[in-house]
Design a protein around this motif. Structure first.
Motif, PDB file in Angstrom:
ATOM      1  N   VAL A 127      32.291  65.452  26.202  1.00  0.00           N
ATOM      2  CA  VAL A 127      31.182  64.639  25.688  1.00  0.00           C
ATOM      3  C   VAL A 127      31.754  63.279  25.313  1.00  0.00           C
ATOM      4  CG1 VAL A 127      29.399  64.410  23.928  1.00  0.00           C
ATOM      5  CG2 VAL A 127      29.958  66.677  24.848  1.00  0.00           C
ATOM      6  N   ALA A 128      31.214  62.225  25.924  1.00  0.00           N
ATOM      7  CA  ALA A 128      31.797  60.887  25.767  1.00  0.00           C
ATOM      8  C   ALA A 128      30.777  59.883  25.247  1.00  0.00           C
ATOM      9  CB  ALA A 128      32.353  60.405  27.111  1.00  0.00           C
ATOM     10  N   ILE A 170      35.101  68.720  24.358  1.00  0.00           N
ATOM     11  CA  ILE A 170      36.149  67.791  23.925  1.00  0.00           C
ATOM     12  C   ILE A 170      35.530  66.407  23.740  1.00  0.00           C
ATOM     13  CG2 ILE A 170      38.355  66.742  24.543  1.00  0.00           C
ATOM     14  CD1 ILE A 170      38.648  69.106  26.583  1.00  0.00           C
ATOM     15  N   PRO A 171      35.767  65.725  22.624  1.00  0.00           N
ATOM     16  CA  PRO A 171      35.254  64.366  22.455  1.00  0.00           C
ATOM     17  C   PRO A 171      36.052  63.363  23.286  1.00  0.00           C
ATOM     18  CG  PRO A 171      36.592  64.981  20.565  1.00  0.00           C
ATOM     19  CD  PRO A 171      36.506  66.204  21.438  1.00  0.00           C
ATOM     20  N   ALA A 172      35.347  62.367  23.833  1.00  0.00           N
ATOM     21  CA  ALA A 172      36.020  61.357  24.665  1.00  0.00           C
ATOM     22  C   ALA A 172      35.358  59.999  24.471  1.00  0.00           C
ATOM     23  CB  ALA A 172      35.976  61.758  26.139  1.00  0.00           C
ATOM     24  N   ILE A 214      38.558  57.513  28.612  1.00  0.00           N
ATOM     25  CA  ILE A 214      38.254  57.298  30.028  1.00  0.00           C
ATOM     26  C   ILE A 214      38.115  55.799  30.230  1.00  0.00           C
ATOM     27  CG2 ILE A 214      36.661  57.851  31.898  1.00  0.00           C
ATOM     28  CD1 ILE A 214      35.650  60.090  29.720  1.00  0.00           C
ATOM     29  N   LEU A 215      38.945  55.227  31.080  1.00  0.00           N
ATOM     30  CA  LEU A 215      38.908  53.792  31.334  1.00  0.00           C
ATOM     31  C   LEU A 215      37.980  53.526  32.514  1.00  0.00           C
ATOM     32  CD1 LEU A 215      42.667  52.904  30.791  1.00  0.00           C
ATOM     33  CD2 LEU A 215      40.793  53.044  29.120  1.00  0.00           C
ATOM     34  N   ASP A 216      36.912  52.763  32.234  1.00  0.00           N
ATOM     35  CA  ASP A 216      35.837  52.536  33.189  1.00  0.00           C
ATOM     36  C   ASP A 216      35.958  51.151  33.814  1.00  0.00           C
ATOM     37  OD1 ASP A 216      32.652  53.502  33.703  1.00  0.00           O
ATOM     38  OD2 ASP A 216      32.997  51.341  33.756  1.00  0.00           O
ATOM     39  N   VAL A 217      35.920  51.085  35.159  1.00  0.00           N
ATOM     40  CA  VAL A 217      35.990  49.805  35.861  1.00  0.00           C
ATOM     41  C   VAL A 217      34.658  49.497  36.533  1.00  0.00           C
ATOM     42  CG1 VAL A 217      38.475  49.820  36.199  1.00  0.00           C
ATOM     43  CG2 VAL A 217      37.049  50.961  37.865  1.00  0.00           C
ATOM     44  N   GLN A 218      34.177  48.253  36.344  1.00  0.00           N
ATOM     45  CA  GLN A 218      32.904  47.836  36.923  1.00  0.00           C
ATOM     46  C   GLN A 218      33.068  47.013  38.202  1.00  0.00           C
ATOM     47  OE1 GLN A 218      30.478  46.067  33.790  1.00  0.00           O
ATOM     48  NE2 GLN A 218      29.917  48.092  33.028  1.00  0.00           N
ATOM     49  N   ILE A 370      29.113  64.914  29.850  1.00  0.00           N
ATOM     50  CA  ILE A 370      27.916  64.237  29.350  1.00  0.00           C
ATOM     51  C   ILE A 370      28.363  62.978  28.641  1.00  0.00           C
ATOM     52  CG2 ILE A 370      25.915  64.383  27.825  1.00  0.00           C
ATOM     53  CD1 ILE A 370      27.413  67.630  28.676  1.00  0.00           C
ATOM     54  N   ASN A 371      27.799  61.835  29.024  1.00  0.00           N
ATOM     55  CA  ASN A 371      28.154  60.590  28.329  1.00  0.00           C
ATOM     56  C   ASN A 371      26.914  59.891  27.824  1.00  0.00           C
ATOM     57  OD1 ASN A 371      27.505  60.003  31.000  1.00  0.00           O
ATOM     58  ND2 ASN A 371      28.907  58.303  31.158  1.00  0.00           N
TER      59      ASN A 371
END
Length: 373
Positions: A127-128, A170-172, A214-218, A370-371
């Motif tokens: 869960v993020a 797990i929290p993220a 979690i490293l997010d790229v746009q 789930i984010n």
């Protein structure tokens, strides 16, 4: 009904992404109390000795995460829905005008797809909270101080552990590290990088709380691989994972938010394989890669995307709106075009009404990721 497009950059208010004024100034629009004092290089891990790694077992570095354990009273999710509640779950789950029915908790792994890794999704759910700490328009990360955010995230995570105690969550933190914008910038790539101090701070926050980041790229006009390689030093850490925001990848002559982005599944797979090899070479715990998608035409050659030996893959249904529209998107993009694990995104401000954890777990397959934005 036409699906509304989420705005991951500076506005989520209009059907097509409004990135007006998303220059560097937008990144520093708001400073939350407690965020000005940045940690001093939270990622000061010592370089790994490759000779020593070669002598070690498969994982030289052990997983650092801890799931939020359910209470002793928690029971596997199975409930009765009224007719009104049935309107919020997938059409495939409804049964005519029957006023109530039992909906058992589904499996998270797509039918016919295996998981050969020892990654966190094998036995857990993630869960993020998504966003960037310097903007209130890009998600919940910009609305709270780091410690307040983590407290809220843990409470959100616990709700899923209570509903599915056999798969504790797990929290993220899903942190946007490359922000798409209308301004071309110095390199003409239409992206702005998140300062390293912010990445360091939130990576440490996740680690200190036994969570994941979690490293997010746009992407903008940059390639997937360029962006992924720029994060290599972080991906070498055992608690860091990757997300690819596909709709922000545009070609020459296009602008993020003005033009709907597109990626080739073969390029996505190249990034997955790269992360898998990086994981193997550095004796890291197995990782996962999240692939965001809210419309079919955003990803071509989708069949080329598949899990790797050291990487689990989440296909995250990413779009806001009313529950029937969101669940229909999940059915079309995740259930009918499976990769491995399903993911589902919720928007605190733009989903009307916001689906409950019970609603989310009624999806088939039940999302493993789930984010919240």
């Amino acid at each position: 009904m036409k699906k509304r497009i989420r705005a991951g950059v500076c506005s989520i208010a209009l059907p097509y992404l409004l990135l007006t004024g998303c220059s560097q100034a937008a990144i520093t629009e708001k400073q939350v109390p407690g965020q000005n004092e940045k940690s001093q290089s939270a990622i000061n891990e010592k370089p790994y000795d490759t000779k020593e790694l070669a002598k070690s077992p498969r994982f030289a570095l052990k997983p650092t995460y801890q799931a939020i354990e359910p209470s002793e009273k928690a029971r596997p999710f199975e409930t009765k829905y009224t007719k009104d509640e049935l309107a919020r779950i997938p059409i495939s789950e409804a049964n005519g005008d029957k006023r109530e029915r039992s909906v058992p908790l589904g499996q998270t792994l797509q039918k016919g797809v295996a998981d050969e890794t020892e990654g966190p999704l094998q036995k857990h759910r993630i869960v993020a909270y998504y966003g960037n700490p310097n903007s209130t328009h890009m998600g919940i990360l910009g609305e709270h101080s780091p410690q307040a955010l983590m407290k809220k995230l843990k409470e959100q995570t616990r709700a899923y552990s209570e509903l599915d105690p056999k798969r504790p969550a797990i929290p993220a933190i899903e942190l946007i590290t490359t922000i798409a914008q209308r301004n071309p910038g110095e390199k003409g790539l239409y992206v702005h990088p998140t300062p390293a101090a912010d990445i360091d701070e939130y990576a440490k926050l996740a680690k200190d709380n036994h969570g994941l980041i979690i490293l997010d790229v746009q992407l903008g006009r940059d390639s997937i691989m360029n962006q992924v390689k720029s994060l290599e030093k972080y991906l070498k850490l055992p608690y860091v994972h990757l997300a690819i925001d596909t709709e922000f990848h545009v070609k020459e002559g296009q602008v993020p938010g003005v033009n709907l982005g597109h990626v080739d599944g073969r390029n996505v797979q190249e990034a997955i394989d790269y992360v898998s090899n990086l994981t193997k070479e550095n004796r890291l715990p197995d990782k996962f890669v999240v692939v965001h998608q809210f419309a079919g035409k955003i990803i071509s050659n989708k069949s080329a995307i598949h899990p790797a030996k050291n990487v689990e893959v989440v296909l995250n249904n990413d779009g806001f709106g009313v529950p029937p529209l969101k669940t229909s998107g999940y059915l079309q993009l995740v259930q009918k075009e499976p990769i491995q694990y399903g993911g589902f995104k919720l928007f605190f401000k733009n989903d009307q009404p916001l689906m409950t954890p019970k609603d989310v777990l009624a999806l088939d397959p039940a999302p493993a990721f789930i984010n919240y934005q």
